[in-house]
Design an enzyme around this catalytic site. Structure first.
Site, short mmCIF file in Angstrom:
data_model
loop_
_atom_site.label_atom_id
_atom_site.label_comp_id
_atom_site.label_asym_id
_atom_site.label_seq_id
_atom_site.Cartn_x
_atom_site.Cartn_y
_atom_site.Cartn_z
N THR A 135 -9.32 -8.45 -4.14
CA THR A 135 -9.70 -8.22 -2.97
C THR A 135 -10.60 -9.05 -2.05
O THR A 135 -11.69 -9.71 -2.58
CB THR A 135 -10.33 -6.56 -2.26
OG1 THR A 135 -10.57 -6.66 -1.03
CG2 THR A 135 -10.95 -6.77 -2.80
N ARG B 154 0.80 -0.98 -0.16
CA ARG B 154 0.14 0.29 -0.05
C ARG B 154 0.43 1.09 0.30
O ARG B 154 1.79 1.63 1.50
CB ARG B 154 -0.62 -0.24 1.14
CG ARG B 154 -1.43 -1.42 1.75
CD ARG B 154 -2.90 -1.10 2.27
NE ARG B 154 -3.65 -2.54 2.93
CZ ARG B 154 -4.60 -2.93 2.89
NH1 ARG B 154 -4.80 -2.12 1.95
NH2 ARG B 154 -5.25 -4.06 2.79
#
Ligand code: F6P
Length: 327
Positions: free
Chosen positions: A130, A76
């Site tokens: 996800t 991230r």
């Protein structure tokens, strides 16, 4: 079906999800099929900023369809949220001669790609990967089916020990903003109650439900709680019950990241394969700045505004069934 795209960069970003490798494989093999070249960008936007990029061909993605995690690794990236970070990334994209991007990730990944597209006009498309299944515009995201099956298996195991000791278990599953894993692992695992971030009973209602179970001689209880529960996570709920009564022998299990790993189910592998091919073909058909999705088993392309910031609602029927079965 063709435009000037000849070299595609693929990367995985955000939380990893089982089936990402199957998606990478599908992208690379579709590129090979259409006689285009493909490179893998390591660690998502971080690797783009650092120029950590490698050539991929049909053989480099052999023996990965069955593996969890992502061979391209994930991150991230904070730096990509800055204009400077994106400028560095663009330099590497240009130097490498990459003329289109395919990102595999969630909401944050698509937001980053959209920004990049607006600033640098690089043809790009996102594949939803996800475990949360929280993206509008697709019935399923890659990894959700595997994660939910993993949670169900864990719940089944906990049920054995819960019943042996007549215990009350609070089982926490992942999902910061989404109750999909909780809802469906809860229904499949025979939970006495399912607590989702979207909509849940109040603590008083939960407590009353437990009381009803006592009256009807219920020996053990499994309560499935999504990580993002608005009335408290598994530990907090267990503590609140314990503060009101010492009747129950209470235990807590937080499943955590074990839901993110493991071999992808057939469903996730097929979904990832469909979406990987769909993403490459979408680029050739000028479906830029979109997220590929699957609706009623057909590939669709969704514009950024139709996906990001929109909640993927759990259908009312699931809530209704869960309620009926919690008796
Ligand atoms: O988005 C997937 C997810 O697993 C969520 O369910 C969870 O809240 C989050 O990622 C955890 O993120 P991290 O692995 O960065 O702690």
């Amino acid at each position: 079906m063709d435009n000037k795209i000849s070299k595609i960069g693929v990367f995985t970003s955000g939380g990893d999800a089982p089936g990402m490798n199957a998606a990478i494989r599908a992208v690379v093999r579709a590129c090979t099929y259409y006689k285009k070249s493909c490179v893998g960008i390591m660690r998502g936007y971080e690797g783009m900023i650092e120029g950590d990029i490698m050539k991929l061909d049909a053989r480099s993605v052999g023996n990965i369809i069955q593996r969890g995690g992502t061979i391209l690794k994930s991150a991230r990236s904070k730096e990509f949220r800055t204009a400077e970070g994106r400028a560095k990334a663009y330099d590497h994209i240009k130097k490498q001669g990459i003329d289109a991007l395919i990102a595999i990730g969630g909401d944050g990944t698509f937001t980053g790609l959209n920004k990049f597209y607006q600033e640098y006009n690089i043809p790009s498309i996102c594949i939803p990967g996800t475990i949360d299944n929280d993206l509008a515009g697709t019935d399923y995201t890659i990894g959700y089916d595997t994660a939910t099956n993993t949670a169900v298996e864990a719940i089944d195991r906990i049920r054995d020990t819960a019943l042996s000791h007549n215990r009350l278990f609070f089982i926490e599953v992942m999902g910061r903003h989404s109750g999909y894993i909780a809802m469906n692992s809860g229904i499949a695992g025979g939970a006495a109650a399912i607590i989702c971030p979207e909509e849940s009973m109040s603590f008083d209602e939960l407590y009353a439900l437990l009381g009803e179970g006592v009256k009807t001689n219920k020996k053990s209880n499994l309560i499935v709680v999504a990580e993002g529960s608005k009335i408290g996570g598994a530990h907090a709920l267990a503590q609140q019950v314990a503060e009101r009564t010492d009747y129950f022998d209470i235990k807590v299990t937080v499943l955590g990241h074990l839901q993110r790993g493991g071999t992808p189910t057939y469903f996730d592998r097929v979904l990832a394969s469909q979406m990987g091919v769909g993403a490459v073909e979408g680029l050739f058909n000028n479906e830029f700045d979109t997220m590929v999705g699957v609706r009623n088993r057909k590939i669709v392309y969704n514009k950024f505004d139709d996906v990001v910031g929109k909640h993927h609602d759990i259908d009312d029927e699931s809530f209704r069934i869960a309620k009926i079965l919690s008796i």
